[in-house]
Write a protein that holds these residues in place. Structure first.
Motif, PDB file in Angstrom:
ATOM      1  N   ARG A  44       0.809  -1.215   0.000  1.00 41.11           N
ATOM      2  CA  ARG A  44       0.000   0.000   0.000  1.00 41.11           C
ATOM      3  C   ARG A  44       0.846   1.271   0.000  1.00 41.11           C
ATOM      4  NH1 ARG A  44      -4.319  -0.570   4.673  1.00 41.11           N
ATOM      5  NH2 ARG A  44      -5.020   1.411   3.739  1.00 41.11           N
ATOM      6  N   VAL A  45       1.970   1.270   0.728  1.00 41.55           N
ATOM      7  CA  VAL A  45       2.820   2.469   0.781  1.00 41.55           C
ATOM      8  C   VAL A  45       3.591   2.625  -0.529  1.00 41.55           C
ATOM      9  CG1 VAL A  45       4.706   3.632   1.986  1.00 41.55           C
ATOM     10  CG2 VAL A  45       3.016   2.324   3.286  1.00 41.55           C
ATOM     11  N   LYS A  46       4.125   1.531  -1.047  1.00 45.43           N
ATOM     12  CA  LYS A  46       4.830   1.564  -2.326  1.00 45.43           C
ATOM     13  C   LYS A  46       3.892   2.050  -3.429  1.00 45.43           C
ATOM     14  CE  LYS A  46       7.141  -1.342  -5.772  1.00 45.43           C
ATOM     15  NZ  LYS A  46       7.702  -2.680  -6.082  1.00 45.43           N
ATOM     16  N   LEU A  47       2.675   1.517  -3.451  1.00 45.50           N
ATOM     17  CA  LEU A  47       1.725   1.894  -4.484  1.00 45.50           C
ATOM     18  C   LEU A  47       1.333   3.358  -4.365  1.00 45.50           C
ATOM     19  CD1 LEU A  47       0.020   0.999  -6.871  1.00 45.50           C
ATOM     20  CD2 LEU A  47      -1.771   0.261  -5.265  1.00 45.50           C
ATOM     21  N   ASN A  48       1.158   3.835  -3.135  1.00 42.49           N
ATOM     22  CA  ASN A  48       0.806   5.250  -2.949  1.00 42.49           C
ATOM     23  C   ASN A  48       1.945   6.164  -3.390  1.00 42.49           C
ATOM     24  OD1 ASN A  48      -1.137   7.256  -1.871  1.00 42.49           O
ATOM     25  ND2 ASN A  48       0.566   7.713  -0.483  1.00 42.49           N
ATOM     26  N   THR A  49       3.173   5.769  -3.086  1.00 39.30           N
ATOM     27  CA  THR A  49       4.334   6.559  -3.514  1.00 39.30           C
ATOM     28  C   THR A  49       4.427   6.603  -5.034  1.00 39.30           C
ATOM     29  OG1 THR A  49       5.526   5.914  -1.503  1.00 39.30           O
ATOM     30  CG2 THR A  49       6.840   6.778  -3.333  1.00 39.30           C
ATOM     31  N   MET A  50       4.193   5.448  -5.670  1.00 40.46           N
ATOM     32  CA  MET A  50       4.247   5.406  -7.130  1.00 40.46           C
ATOM     33  C   MET A  50       3.108   6.211  -7.747  1.00 40.46           C
ATOM     34  SD  MET A  50       6.445   4.008  -9.206  1.00 40.46           S
ATOM     35  CE  MET A  50       6.422   5.440 -10.278  1.00 40.46           C
ATOM     36  N   LEU A  51       1.982   6.222  -7.081  1.00 36.42           N
ATOM     37  CA  LEU A  51       0.846   7.024  -7.549  1.00 36.42           C
ATOM     38  C   LEU A  51       1.195   8.504  -7.525  1.00 36.42           C
ATOM     39  CD1 LEU A  51      -2.139   7.269  -8.421  1.00 36.42           C
ATOM     40  CD2 LEU A  51      -2.740   7.290  -5.978  1.00 36.42           C
ATOM     41  N   LEU A  52       1.842   8.951  -6.452  1.00 36.37           N
ATOM     42  CA  LEU A  52       2.241  10.360  -6.351  1.00 36.37           C
ATOM     43  C   LEU A  52       3.241  10.718  -7.446  1.00 36.37           C
ATOM     44  CD1 LEU A  52       2.634  10.624  -2.467  1.00 36.37           C
ATOM     45  CD2 LEU A  52       0.807  11.608  -3.855  1.00 36.37           C
ATOM     46  N   LEU A  53       4.195   9.825  -7.705  1.00 36.44           N
ATOM     47  CA  LEU A  53       5.172  10.067  -8.768  1.00 36.44           C
ATOM     48  C   LEU A  53       4.494  10.095 -10.136  1.00 36.44           C
ATOM     49  CD1 LEU A  53       8.116   7.800  -7.543  1.00 36.44           C
ATOM     50  CD2 LEU A  53       8.141  10.285  -7.717  1.00 36.44           C
ATOM     51  N   ASN A  54       3.518   9.234 -10.311  1.00 38.68           N
ATOM     52  CA  ASN A  54       2.800   9.195 -11.587  1.00 38.68           C
ATOM     53  C   ASN A  54       1.981  10.462 -11.799  1.00 38.68           C
ATOM     54  OD1 ASN A  54      -0.013   8.171 -13.036  1.00 38.68           O
ATOM     55  ND2 ASN A  54       1.855   7.369 -13.973  1.00 38.68           N
ATOM     56  N   GLU A  55       1.339  10.941 -10.739  1.00 44.68           N
ATOM     57  CA  GLU A  55       0.526  12.150 -10.855  1.00 44.68           C
ATOM     58  C   GLU A  55       1.379  13.373 -11.170  1.00 44.68           C
ATOM     59  OE1 GLU A  55      -1.508  12.230  -7.137  1.00 44.68           O
ATOM     60  OE2 GLU A  55      -3.144  10.915  -7.824  1.00 44.68           O
ATOM     61  N   LYS A  56       2.591  13.440 -10.589  1.00 46.82           N
ATOM     62  CA  LYS A  56       3.452  14.608 -10.771  1.00 46.82           C
ATOM     63  C   LYS A  56       4.264  14.532 -12.062  1.00 46.82           C
ATOM     64  CE  LYS A  56       6.903  17.499  -8.430  1.00 46.82           C
ATOM     65  NZ  LYS A  56       6.117  18.743  -8.607  1.00 46.82           N
ATOM     66  N   TYR A  57       4.774  13.336 -12.392  1.00 43.22           N
ATOM     67  CA  TYR A  57       5.711  13.218 -13.512  1.00 43.22           C
ATOM     68  C   TYR A  57       5.204  12.327 -14.647  1.00 43.22           C
ATOM     69  CZ  TYR A  57       8.985  15.215 -10.139  1.00 43.22           C
ATOM     70  OH  TYR A  57       9.592  16.026  -9.219  1.00 43.22           O
ATOM     71  N   GLY A  58       4.131  11.611 -14.410  1.00 44.39           N
ATOM     72  CA  GLY A  58       3.621  10.722 -15.449  1.00 44.39           C
ATOM     73  C   GLY A  58       4.390   9.422 -15.577  1.00 44.39           C
ATOM     74  N   ILE A  59       5.241   9.104 -14.612  1.00 43.31           N
ATOM     75  CA  ILE A  59       6.087   7.920 -14.727  1.00 43.31           C
ATOM     76  C   ILE A  59       5.462   6.717 -14.017  1.00 43.31           C
ATOM     77  CG2 ILE A  59       8.209   9.259 -14.946  1.00 43.31           C
ATOM     78  CD1 ILE A  59       8.830   8.678 -12.068  1.00 43.31           C
ATOM     79  N   THR A  60       5.834   5.544 -14.495  1.00 46.71           N
ATOM     80  CA  THR A  60       5.486   4.284 -13.854  1.00 46.71           C
ATOM     81  C   THR A  60       6.772   3.650 -13.320  1.00 46.71           C
ATOM     82  OG1 THR A  60       5.782   2.941 -15.836  1.00 46.71           O
ATOM     83  CG2 THR A  60       3.612   3.982 -15.524  1.00 46.71           C
ATOM     84  N   GLU A  61       6.623   2.569 -12.576  1.00 53.66           N
ATOM     85  CA  GLU A  61       7.820   1.907 -12.039  1.00 53.66           C
ATOM     86  C   GLU A  61       8.737   1.426 -13.159  1.00 53.66           C
ATOM     87  OE1 GLU A  61       9.089  -1.324  -8.602  1.00 53.66           O
ATOM     88  OE2 GLU A  61       7.081  -1.439  -9.483  1.00 53.66           O
ATOM     89  N   LYS A  62       8.169   1.016 -14.286  1.00 52.49           N
ATOM     90  CA  LYS A  62       8.976   0.570 -15.413  1.00 52.49           C
ATOM     91  C   LYS A  62       9.812   1.712 -15.981  1.00 52.49           C
ATOM     92  CE  LYS A  62       8.598  -1.952 -19.802  1.00 52.49           C
ATOM     93  NZ  LYS A  62       7.652  -2.552 -20.797  1.00 52.49           N
ATOM     94  N   ASP A  63       9.285   2.938 -15.905  1.00 49.94           N
ATOM     95  CA  ASP A  63      10.027   4.090 -16.434  1.00 49.94           C
ATOM     96  C   ASP A  63      11.282   4.378 -15.625  1.00 49.94           C
ATOM     97  OD1 ASP A  63       8.132   4.539 -18.444  1.00 49.94           O
ATOM     98  OD2 ASP A  63       6.880   5.729 -17.097  1.00 49.94           O
ATOM     99  N   LEU A  64      11.327   3.944 -14.366  1.00 50.98           N
ATOM    100  CA  LEU A  64      12.523   4.160 -13.546  1.00 50.98           C
ATOM    101  C   LEU A  64      13.723   3.407 -14.110  1.00 50.98           C
ATOM    102  CD1 LEU A  64      10.982   4.004  -9.949  1.00 50.98           C
ATOM    103  CD2 LEU A  64      11.670   6.036 -11.240  1.00 50.98           C
TER     104      LEU A  64
END
Length: 462
Positions: free
Chosen positions: A217-237
């Motif tokens: 849940r914390v990892k997913l929420n962090t990735m959601l915040l990154l996606n909302e701000k930068y449009g990135i997914t974990e694969k983009d890292l």
């Protein structure tokens, strides 16, 4: 009349003096370092520094290099190499076969890089895994505010620039450490392992996504915040270059404000002086070339390090366009490897041999050779080159000193000098002495910063 002992000492013995001997020079050093501090704050990664340098060069009238074009004396050109290196040049009045005046510094600094798959959750918190870059002392990076800088590429090829932790109101990040009440086992470690490489994990979040069905849940929420701000997914890292650096700004150090404390002064302190000398030179005799390169901290490898051919291809392209023999041009060139050295630290005096140390506040430091133990992997400058350079510095009233990097058997270090010397270009190391080198907060003397600039300026005018 027989000379007194004092007269003999003055005539025969060598004593390091303070670099600043008058108020006017002191004022110039302080003024010079105000812009230098801004330069440090504007660029904390090699990409950012290269961009800042390009902006300054364009503002100073430099034009992008065009291979095959013959330039006129006094013209100013630059090359941005793969977004991480900058070459700037002013065409000289004499034929290029008479040689170049090269000034090479590096703009990468020790730091933490994100791993290809950095994001994980543990203990109800989200972290980034890192891999340290260059010679850091890992324990120094715990419990200090950190910022995240870098670029990522989305699946559609769009670049996203990431910069969090620098602006007022930004969140910062950190590496946690054990409290002293629970650190009995950790205290038994040797200092280099106080914090190990696998423990350099960056705390980046702790809030879970509201949906209780999510597994992380914390990892997913962090990735959601990154996606909302930068449009990135974990694969983009995986397609990213993201660096972790200290979040603090450059500051004056001491009641007298005579020093600058900041991250990344190895080697941006010399890069700044070299850049300013290049920008300000007008109508030089020899073609001047300022090289701000990458990857020095990990051996100058790769396409952006000086162990590659990018600089020498640039020089050869210039020679071809001007009908000059590049072999003669290289043979007649001279290079300053503008890199820092260790300043004598009385708290850690056992690491230095005092007579052959360099001191903060006593001028730009010349290192005849670098390397380690028996001059291994060193570029050892000749007596002729050292005599030529020091004569120029004396004539221009540039305060200089000469020394080594610590005691003979304690270690050593390398620079870009040997990669330039490989091409039969006489090269010598010269730069600013630094306290706490490779730490998150390095310290230099403003007087030395200014004298380094004056040395670079005097050199390229020859």
């Amino acid at each position: 009349m027989m000379e007194s002992a004092k007269q003999l000492e003055e005539r025969l013995l060598y004593t390091r003096e303070y670099a600043v001997q008058d108020e006017q020079t002191n004022e110039k050093a302080h003024v010079f370092c105000e812009d230098y501090k801004q330069f440090l704050n504007q660029g904390k990664t090699e990409r950012e520094v290269a961009k800042v340098c390009e902006e300054r060069l364009l503002a100073a009238g430099y034009k992008a290099f065009e291979p095959g074009r013959r330039y006129q004396p006094g013209e100013k050109i630059y090359l941005l190499h793969r977004e991480k290196c900058v070459i700037a040049a002013t065409i000289g009045s004499v034929d290029m076969e008479r040689g170049f005046r090269l000034n090479a510094a590096h703009i990468d600094s020790p730091r933490l890089d994100l791993r290809p798959m950095p994001l994980f959750e543990n203990g109800g918190m989200a972290f980034f895994r890192t891999h340290y870059y260059g010679g850091i002392r890992k324990y120094q990076w715990g419990t200090i505010p950190l910022a995240i800088h870098g670029v990522a590429y989305l699946e559609n090829g769009r670049q996203v620039v990431i910069n969090v932790g620098e602006e007022e109101g930004d969140p910062v990040f950190c590496i946690t450490d054990l409290l002293p009440h629970l650190s009995a086992k950790q205290n038994e470690r040797k200092l280099p392992d106080g914090i190990k490489g696998e423990e350099l994990n960056i705390l980046i979040g702790s809030e879970p996504i509201p949906d209780p069905e999510a597994k992380k849940r914390v990892k997913l929420n962090t990735m959601l915040l990154l996606n909302e701000k930068y449009g990135i997914t974990e694969k983009d890292l995986v397609r990213a270059e993201i660096e972790i650096v200290p979040a603090q700004k450059a500051r004056d150090v001491g009641f007298d404000r005579a020093m600058v404390g900041a991250y990344g002064q190895d080697d941006r302190v010399d890069a700044y002086g070299a850049l300013m000398a290049e920008i300000r030179v007008q109508d030089p005799i020899h073609t001047t070339v300022c090289i701000l390169t990458d990857k020095e901290e990990i051996g100058s490898e790769g396409v952006t390090g000086l162990n590659s051919m990018y600089l020498f291809q640039f020089l050869r392209q210039l020679c071809v366009a001007h009908g000059a023999d590049d072999i003669l041009a290289f043979q007649n060139s001279i290079c300053l490897s503008a890199d820092v050295t260790a300043a004598y630290d009385p708290t850690w005096a056992d690491a230095f041999e005092a007579d052959n140390a360099t001191y903060a506040g006593k001028g730009v430091a010349i290192m005849k050779y670098t390397g380690a133990r028996g001059k291994s992997a060193a570029s050892d400058a000749s007596a002729e080159l050292l005599a030529w350079l020091t004569k120029i510095l004396d004539e221009q009233k540039v305060a200089w000193q000469v020394g080594e990097l610590g005691k003979v058997d304690l270690g050593g270090g390398g620079t870009v000098a040997k990669y330039v010397a490989y091409h039969n270009i006489p090269t010598i190391d010269i730069g600013v002495p630094v306290l706490s080198m490779h730490s998150p907060f390095e310290v230099v003397s403003k007087a030395d910063v200014y004298m380094a600039y004056k040395a670079f300026e005097a050199f390229i005018r020859q």
